[in-house]
Design an enzyme around this catalytic site. Structure first.
Site, short mmCIF file in Angstrom:
data_model
loop_
_atom_site.label_atom_id
_atom_site.label_comp_id
_atom_site.label_asym_id
_atom_site.label_seq_id
_atom_site.Cartn_x
_atom_site.Cartn_y
_atom_site.Cartn_z
N TYR A 101 0.81 -1.21 0.00
CA TYR A 101 0.00 0.00 0.00
C TYR A 101 0.85 1.26 0.00
CZ TYR A 101 -3.73 -3.19 1.57
OH TYR A 101 -4.62 -4.23 1.71
N HIS A 130 0.32 -11.68 1.78
CA HIS A 130 -0.72 -10.89 1.12
C HIS A 130 -1.40 -11.65 -0.02
CE1 HIS A 130 -1.73 -6.38 0.22
NE2 HIS A 130 -2.79 -7.16 0.07
#
Length: 274
Positions: free
Chosen positions: A48, A106
């Site tokens: 992110y 992830h």
């Protein structure tokens, strides 16, 4: 605040703040504001590019670090043992903390050594770098392999989940094996709130469509939600979803909605049916 607990020590507020795609000052402001409003669950990830911004908000906030559940994740191209360790060290430095509360892989890797990655994930937990560990975006077959064949002490799985996408097999498995399920993109980027059925239920209860969509998830045993919200209005609105009281008729109507609308499906995604 309603909390979820699961095996291996997980204790997590059921509503968290999703931070993607916020970065920089916008992210710091939103996280700091969320903590002021009562949020105690913040979700971020290396990919992110906002861990430093989240870390700044944590440092600026008067809320004690030990009162905040903090989740971060390692990206799918950094799943060798050395790279995973470096990724978490980088995350801890950026976040300004010695330990995260939940550390996820992830996405599944490509041509990776699954066992070595999972061994490293477990080792990082055992070393105290992460209080709990989990995986994100793993299809059921791969989750079963990690939990059963490799015996990893997973506390949670994070996947896309909302009223337009069926995740019942994963949810059933998570419950059977003592894991929480965190629903990301819980509003399907606005698509759920556009459904007339959801809008009608919201009108019936004097609520917002987004609150109905979130409460449908929160009413399910073992499910947490992490909607992204930057404005004070939206952050408060999402917290207030806990006050909505859906009935069996509402749930039946939502169950009848199509459940095949996946929003997040990048080119590196796994075979969801595997």
């Amino acid at each position: 605040m309603h909390r979820l607990t699961s095996q291996h020590g997980l204790d997590m507020p059921a509503i968290g703040l999703g931070t993607w795609p916020m970065t920089g000052a916008e992210c710091t402001r939103a996280v700091h504001q969320a903590l002021e409003l009562g949020y105690r669950h913040i979700d971020t990830a290396t990919a992110y590019d906002n861990e430093a911004a989240v870390g700044q908000a944590l440092r600026d906030s008067p809320v004690a670090r030990e009162q905040i559940h903090l989740t971060t994740k390692v990206w799918w191209d950094r799943l060798t043992p050395t790279a995973m360790r470096q990724s978490l060290e980088d995350s801890l430095r950026a976040l300004g903390t010695e330990q995260v509360d939940l550390f996820h892989i992830h996405w599944p890797g490509k041509d990776w050594d699954l066992a070595r990655s999972i061994d490293t994930l477990v080792a990082l937990r055992d070393e105290g770098k992460a209080r709990c560990i989990g995986v994100a975006n793993f299809p059921l077959g791969l989750l079963r392999q990690v939990a059963e064949e490799l015996g990893a002490p997973l506390s949670a799985i994070q996947v896309e989940y909302h009223a337009l996408l069926d995740q019942q097999p994963l949810l059933d498995y998570a419950r059977q094996h003592g894991m929480a399920l965190t629903a990301y993109t819980p509003l399907a980027r606005g698509r759920v709130a556009e459904q007339q059925v959801i809008r009608d239920i919201a009108a019936k209860h004097g609520a917002l469509p987004s609150q109905v969509a979130l409460k449908w998830l929160l009413d399910q045993d073992g499910v947490a939600v992490i909607p992204k919200a930057s404005s004070e209005h939206n952050q408060l609105s999402n917290l207030a979803a806990l006050q909505v009281q859906l009935d069996d008729q509402d749930r039946a109507l939502i169950a009848a909605l199509p459940k095949d609308q996946r929003v997040v499906n990048p080119e590196f995604a796994p075979d969801w049916n595997s």
